[in-house]
Design a protein around this motif. Sequence first.
Motif, PDB file in Angstrom:
ATOM      1  N   ARG B 494       0.806  -1.221   0.000  1.00  0.00           N
ATOM      2  CA  ARG B 494       0.000   0.000   0.000  1.00  0.00           C
ATOM      3  C   ARG B 494       0.835   1.265   0.000  1.00  0.00           C
ATOM      4  O   ARG B 494       0.428   2.272  -0.558  1.00  0.00           O
ATOM      5  CB  ARG B 494      -0.977   0.007   1.184  1.00  0.00           C
ATOM      6  N   VAL B 495       2.006   1.233   0.652  1.00  0.00           N
ATOM      7  CA  VAL B 495       2.821   2.445   0.691  1.00  0.00           C
ATOM      8  C   VAL B 495       3.719   2.578  -0.540  1.00  0.00           C
ATOM      9  O   VAL B 495       4.149   3.679  -0.865  1.00  0.00           O
ATOM     10  CB  VAL B 495       3.665   2.548   1.983  1.00  0.00           C
ATOM     11  N   SER B 496       4.003   1.489  -1.241  1.00  0.00           N
ATOM     12  CA  SER B 496       4.753   1.652  -2.488  1.00  0.00           C
ATOM     13  C   SER B 496       3.781   2.006  -3.615  1.00  0.00           C
ATOM     14  O   SER B 496       4.028   2.919  -4.397  1.00  0.00           O
ATOM     15  CB  SER B 496       5.601   0.421  -2.798  1.00  0.00           C
ATOM     16  N   MET B 497       2.644   1.309  -3.652  1.00  0.00           N
ATOM     17  CA  MET B 497       1.657   1.600  -4.692  1.00  0.00           C
ATOM     18  C   MET B 497       1.027   2.996  -4.523  1.00  0.00           C
ATOM     19  O   MET B 497       0.480   3.541  -5.471  1.00  0.00           O
ATOM     20  CB  MET B 497       0.560   0.535  -4.690  1.00  0.00           C
ATOM     21  N   ALA B 498       1.104   3.547  -3.332  1.00  0.00           N
ATOM     22  CA  ALA B 498       0.609   4.917  -3.120  1.00  0.00           C
ATOM     23  C   ALA B 498       1.269   5.856  -4.119  1.00  0.00           C
ATOM     24  O   ALA B 498       0.689   6.850  -4.538  1.00  0.00           O
ATOM     25  CB  ALA B 498       0.914   5.364  -1.694  1.00  0.00           C
ATOM     26  N   ASN B 499       2.500   5.524  -4.510  1.00  0.00           N
ATOM     27  CA  ASN B 499       3.235   6.350  -5.466  1.00  0.00           C
ATOM     28  C   ASN B 499       3.562   5.585  -6.747  1.00  0.00           C
ATOM     29  O   ASN B 499       4.557   5.869  -7.412  1.00  0.00           O
ATOM     30  CB  ASN B 499       4.513   6.880  -4.818  1.00  0.00           C
ATOM     31  N   SER B 500       2.731   4.613  -7.063  1.00  0.00           N
ATOM     32  CA  SER B 500       2.880   3.834  -8.304  1.00  0.00           C
ATOM     33  C   SER B 500       4.248   3.158  -8.401  1.00  0.00           C
ATOM     34  O   SER B 500       4.888   3.164  -9.451  1.00  0.00           O
ATOM     35  CB  SER B 500       2.682   4.723  -9.544  1.00  0.00           C
ATOM     36  N   VAL B 501       4.694   2.605  -7.295  1.00  0.00           N
ATOM     37  CA  VAL B 501       5.961   1.874  -7.280  1.00  0.00           C
ATOM     38  C   VAL B 501       5.679   0.426  -6.896  1.00  0.00           C
ATOM     39  O   VAL B 501       4.947   0.157  -5.948  1.00  0.00           O
ATOM     40  CB  VAL B 501       6.964   2.497  -6.287  1.00  0.00           C
ATOM     41  N   GLU B 502       6.265  -0.504  -7.662  1.00  0.00           N
ATOM     42  CA  GLU B 502       6.081  -1.922  -7.359  1.00  0.00           C
ATOM     43  C   GLU B 502       7.265  -2.441  -6.550  1.00  0.00           C
ATOM     44  O   GLU B 502       8.404  -2.370  -6.993  1.00  0.00           O
ATOM     45  CB  GLU B 502       5.980  -2.701  -8.665  1.00  0.00           C
ATOM     46  N   GLY B 503       6.977  -2.941  -5.335  1.00  0.00           N
ATOM     47  CA  GLY B 503       8.015  -3.562  -4.513  1.00  0.00           C
ATOM     48  C   GLY B 503       8.073  -5.051  -4.817  1.00  0.00           C
ATOM     49  O   GLY B 503       7.039  -5.698  -4.955  1.00  0.00           O
ATOM     50  N   ARG B 504       9.289  -5.580  -4.950  1.00  0.00           N
ATOM     51  CA  ARG B 504       9.441  -7.026  -5.186  1.00  0.00           C
ATOM     52  C   ARG B 504      10.257  -7.618  -4.045  1.00  0.00           C
ATOM     53  O   ARG B 504      11.183  -6.973  -3.555  1.00  0.00           O
ATOM     54  CB  ARG B 504      10.137  -7.267  -6.529  1.00  0.00           C
TER      55      ARG B 504
END
Lengths: 81, 634
Positions: B494-504
């Motif tokens: 939720r906190v990476s996608m808040a800024n359109s970033v995909e965490g792997r």
Amino acid sequence: MKLHGELRQFILDNYLLTRDDSSLGDSDSLTGRGILDSTGALELVMHLEERYGIKVLDDELHPDNLDSVEKIAAFVERKRA
Amino acid sequence: MRDGAAPPDLEKMIATLRHRGPDGLNHLYRTPCMLAHARLSIIDLETGTQPIANEDQTIWTVLNGEIFNFIELRAELEALGHRFRTRSDTEVIVHAYEEYGVRFVERLNGQFAIALWDIPRQRLVLARDRVGIRPLFYTRTRGLLLFASEIKAILAAAPEAAVMDERGIAQIFTFWGTVGQRTAFKNIQSLPPGHLLVVEEGGDRLERYWDWTFPAGAGRSDLSLDAAAEELRALLTDAVRLQLRSDVPVGAYLSGGLDSAGIAALTAQATTKRLRTFSITFDDPEFDESEYQRQMAAHLDVEQTSVRCSYRDIGDAFPELIWHTETPVLRTAPVPLMLLSRQVRDSGYKVVLTGEGADEVFGGYDLFKEGKIRRFWARQPRSRWRPLLFSRLYPYLAHSPAANRHFAQSFFGKRLEELENPFYAHLTRWATTRGIFRLLSPEFRAALEGSSAEEELAAELPASFDQWAPLARDQYVEVKTLLQGYLLSSQGDRVSMANSVEGRVPYLDHRVIERVNALSARYKLRGLREKVLLRKALEGLVPQGILGRVKQPYRAPDCRSFFEGGAPLPYVAELVSASNLRRTGYFDPGAVEHLVEKCRTGRALGAADNMAFVGMLSTLVLHQHFLGGPPAWH
């Protein structure tokens, strides 16, 4: 008994977050009821030193001295004597 | 959609998810199913538009996330006669489904939330990755089954579902997250990790296709530590290789600890281009790890970017955090990660690898040591020196429950004899977290009567749980509460996608989990030394100074972030005002006043008060964002 009342009030306000006097007995174990842990004991000592002008030594930081309103009151009385 | 049901406003739903996919919006309407997709383009930038179909357009799918082994799967499916139109990882889903049926998910290596519509069978399949990296929620209302990656999209079409679930909140106030299908909203379910929901004529079925599992008894111990480490290193290298698949550049997070250092090192090794890394630093030295971040960045010769975080930054961004988490949280730690992902995005990156999951897989938490010492002490409860081991725990806490020997004994000694309790290691922690129950209003308490968060969690435990080694049991409980319910969601997706970033998260490659779970506890926690196998596997890749570091969990300043100059921030003052507390109904104004005063004057030192404050505030923010009106029991 004034000291007992003050101490009970401090514990109600700061640990139990209530003014309901019936929620704490003077002989209730504070560690046994999960009210006081190491951090809580530090907060308590900070209060005792500021309010009653006593100095609590490291080896006095022990449930024998701080585990109930009664024990804390007796400890403060001893230190002030 | 059932016959006669009014279709939902799909555009309104997908518009709420724009932050998850700002690179394109598309939808498909094939009665009775509608699919919409907000695209974050990472693989196949040209032709990867979704929804995507099979050869004759009878099967359609949308994917949030990644299928990392799509190249191998595609080759396998092409050999079986399937024809592909794009280079996208999403397209393998429809062909794999055609070939293998609903159990196609077992062939996927990835992090995904999938919706698939099979027109001939009139069958909808929802699927979520094994460990719950990507979210997926659903609800049933007015003849509709609504599903989405975030709850706000469902609420856009079904505002009537915005009802707080008091049992969900009680679970969060105990475990930091909800368990099973429960969410903070009464009528909205989470598809649990490793599950499929199949909806078709004749009924729905919820199927588990994968779970964390451990051997009965001690587990495998025939391998030397060196041999096991070599094997692990090869597996991690392969996990990173797969997770670097992307048509856009991939960066990495660097916290200063062992786990992210290991991933950054494996990444740097696998790429020819200079790696870009991102870190958080704090004004407050209790939380700051910049020295170790610099050390690792210099060692790897990476291009390092840091975001410095003040108390005020955290306090100011907190309401935005709760808009994204859609659940109360008990810590502020997700906020700096949200600010960090903004920096990632501003730096032109939309994919990062992170070290999440290593503590769960390799046995890194102090909680596991706490459980080990308590079990050791319980064998000789009268021993005076066994409890002295508690002084080795939580060295990173400024105010640790282990700090004073005498109080530590009474703190950690509670329920010492309950060795058969499945939550033996977690009991003391949960008791501390439940300190927030002191704040609950009588009405909230009454609504909880007859329910028990622990019993609800116990109902989720697998049948073989009792036969596992103690560390394995503790790991499983940790995964089902903290990892799934908080770290991968509120502090992850939720906190990476808040800024359109995909965490792997390479440590959570299921092959790594399965391999390490099969091993005995001595490869994980040896004495009180944590993550022994991982340290060994990373030798030579990570400098000795970081390899030998005692674990310092990532944390951020809590209640002091909400006060400035002895006063609460204006929005905080408004939320904790007696009138708002009475209007919303969750908390007792008198109890809140005591706690606010304690925090305001800097006397809230311990975890219980800090968690209570953040949990209370986040619940009030959540209510303001999504409910507005009074809770259901009013």
